[in-house]
Design an enzyme around this catalytic site. Structure first.
Site, mmCIF file in Angstrom:
data_model
loop_
_atom_site.group_PDB
_atom_site.id
_atom_site.type_symbol
_atom_site.label_atom_id
_atom_site.label_comp_id
_atom_site.label_asym_id
_atom_site.label_seq_id
_atom_site.Cartn_x
_atom_site.Cartn_y
_atom_site.Cartn_z
ATOM 1 N N LYS A 107 -9.587 2.407 6.880
ATOM 2 C CA LYS A 107 -9.130 1.568 7.992
ATOM 3 C C LYS A 107 -9.938 1.820 9.270
ATOM 4 O O LYS A 107 -9.912 1.020 10.192
ATOM 5 C CB LYS A 107 -7.642 1.796 8.233
ATOM 6 C CG LYS A 107 -6.811 1.398 7.017
ATOM 7 C CD LYS A 107 -5.590 0.635 7.368
ATOM 8 C CE LYS A 107 -4.908 -0.034 6.184
ATOM 9 N NZ LYS A 107 -4.773 0.740 4.948
HETATM 10 C C1 PLP Z 1 -4.524 0.193 3.652
HETATM 11 C C2 PLP Z 1 -4.968 0.985 2.491
HETATM 12 C C3 PLP Z 1 -5.230 0.389 1.230
HETATM 13 C C4 PLP Z 1 -4.982 -1.065 0.950
HETATM 14 O O1 PLP Z 1 -5.893 -1.916 1.575
HETATM 15 P P1 PLP Z 1 -5.576 -3.469 1.753
HETATM 16 O O2 PLP Z 1 -6.700 -4.012 2.509
HETATM 17 O O3 PLP Z 1 -4.266 -3.535 2.510
HETATM 18 O O4 PLP Z 1 -5.422 -4.052 0.391
HETATM 19 C C5 PLP Z 1 -5.727 1.193 0.209
HETATM 20 N N1 PLP Z 1 -5.926 2.524 0.397
HETATM 21 C C6 PLP Z 1 -5.655 3.121 1.580
HETATM 22 C C7 PLP Z 1 -5.866 4.579 1.694
HETATM 23 C C8 PLP Z 1 -5.184 2.387 2.669
HETATM 24 O O5 PLP Z 1 -4.919 3.008 3.834
#
Ligand code: PLP
Length: 434
Positions: A107
């Site tokens: 993120k």
């Molecule tokens: C947010 C997140 C995901 C999922 O990603 P999306 O874009 O919401 O599908 C997967 N792994 C981790 C560690 C995350 O923080």
């Protein structure tokens, strides 16, 4: 380039309007009117370019009317200032480690890119803005850290009391300066409710110049294309254009970025949406019926989502043509039991620590290979550092998982937070002013 709403009942807007609004007025999500195209030559040339050089070529066509190339280059160099190592696990399987940013989760890509663009805009327009975000863990820490100490920007983060891990909480509450953390006596839904209500409160929106940085923001999808191209560029020469990407998916932002990357030029890649038992999309692709359900708790908790918000974008990108969607996405779910066994297997076979989300992606790849009888080269996205989930990992592997230095040092830092219930929180926000 203008941005339209997936519900097509809102005016088309500029990139900066789309990112500051977050959600379109008709409730839809923003998408670019067209997807720019990169030539085969441009893509082949990426083989020798750095991640931020590649990022520039992808991002620039999406926002060239608003930011000149040199400014964008500077923003990218400052914000995407960490690596995404491609770890070779065996002959044709690679793990793309997307957890080398400041909060050790992928993120950071979206949040840091958005922070760079928003801060640039706030400074050129000389106005102060407030970012209000609810979090169940990872988003809040990435947003807080990305917007920390930026001029003209205040950040308010709402998180549910006792529902985020100590480390996740400390990643937010030990920052201070322009980051305000509210610990809400309630759950994540209560936090999200307050945020939603604040955005429908005209007076508050104007008073604080409110904006959101949540995962539906189009400004977070664009930077997620960077690493599809980056890893592709490192493999193309030896392995060709047909590369599989397995993406651990919750809200499907990461996967939607993959679909956009494919439309933009990576035409031959294969995309796997790997989910845990929260399997709304795998079910949809199997049956044609989209049925949301309450989310179920799993060990890959960042993907515990019962109504993936980017589904609306996926449908729009394929003009709601079900068989096209089916052709472009292989979706498959895995249980916690399978995930635990997979973590153990990868650890004993390769001596590699894969976090629960990455392990779900690995399972997705194995299921794809069995279903398609193929042995194409593959990239697995590892979206979080295994130490972020050390409690789970230690139980599964029966050994200590060491925290990286910047996480370990958080333990002793002083926290600053405001503890409120839902009612007090609303009146607290109403009294703020920029
Ligand atoms: C947010 C997140 C995901 C999922 O990603 P999306 O874009 O919401 O599908 C997967 N792994 C981790 C560690 C995350 O923080």
């Amino acid at each position: 380039m203008k941005y339209l709403s997936t519900r097509q009942n809102s005016p088309h807007v500029s990139f900066s309007e789309a990112i500051f609004k977050g959600l379109a007025p008709d409730g839809g999500l923003y998408l670019p009117e067209t997807i720019p195209q990169l030539s085969a030559e441009t893509i082949a040339n990426m083989a020798t370019q750095s991640l931020s050089e590649i990022a520039l070529q992808i991002a620039y066509p999406f926002l060239k009317e608003e930011i000149d190339e040199k400014t964008l280059k500077n923003i990218l160099e400052e914000q995407i200032n960490f690596d995404a190592p491609l770890y070779k696990l065996n002959d044709n399987t690679f793990i793309l480690e997307l957890f080398h940013g400041p909060t050790l989760a992928f993120k950071d890509f979206g949040a840091r890119f958005l922070a760079g663009i928003m801060s640039h805009s706030a400074q050129t327009k000389k106005h102060r803005i407030t970012i209000l975000t609810a979090t169940s863990g990872d988003t809040g820490s990435a947003v807080a850290k990305s917007f920390y100490d930026l001029p003209n920007i205040d950040v308010i983060i709402l998180y549910p009391q006792n529902k985020v891990s100590e480390l996740q909480r400390k990643q937010m509450t030990t920052l201070g300066k322009n980051i305000t953390c509210i610990e809400l006596e309630g759950n994540f839904d209560d936090c999200q409710k307050i945020v939603k209500e604040s955005f429908t409160n005209q007076k508050l929106c104007q008073q604080l110049n409110l904006t959101s940085a949540n995962s539906i923001n189009i400004g977070r999808l664009i930077p997620q294309m960077f690493y599809y191209y980056y890893s592709f560029s490192r493999l193309q020469k030896s392995y060709g254009n047909e590369i599989i990407f397995s993406v651990p998916s919750g809200n499907f932002g990461n996967l939607t970025a993959g679909l956009m990357a494919k439309k933009m030029g990576l035409t031959e890649i294969k995309l796997i949406a790997s989910t845990n038992v929260n399997d709304v999309i795998p079910q949809y692709l199997a049956t044609g019926k989209y049925q949301t359900k309450p989310s179920v708790e799993t060990i890959s908790s960042a993907m515990d989502i019962g109504n993936p918000s980017n589904f609306e974008r996926i449908k729009f990108l394929f003009e709601n043509n079900f068989s096209e969607i089916q052709k472009n996405i292989f979706a498959v779910s895995s249980t916690d039991e399978e995930t635990k066994t997979e973590i153990q297997k990868i650890n004993s076979l390769y001596n590699y620590l894969l976090d629960p989300h990455g392990a779900v992606a690995f399972l997705g790849l194995e299921k794809y290979k069995t279903a398609h009888q193929t042995n194409l080269p593959a990239v697995i996205f590892a979206t979080a550092h295994p130490a972020k989930f050390s409690n789970v990992m230690e139980k599964i592997l029966q050994k200590n998982i060491f925290l990286p230095k910047n996480l370990a040092s958080l333990k002793n830092r002083k926290e600053k937070k405001i503890i409120l219930n839902s009612e007090n929180c609303a009146s607290y926000l109403a009294k703020l002013n920029v």
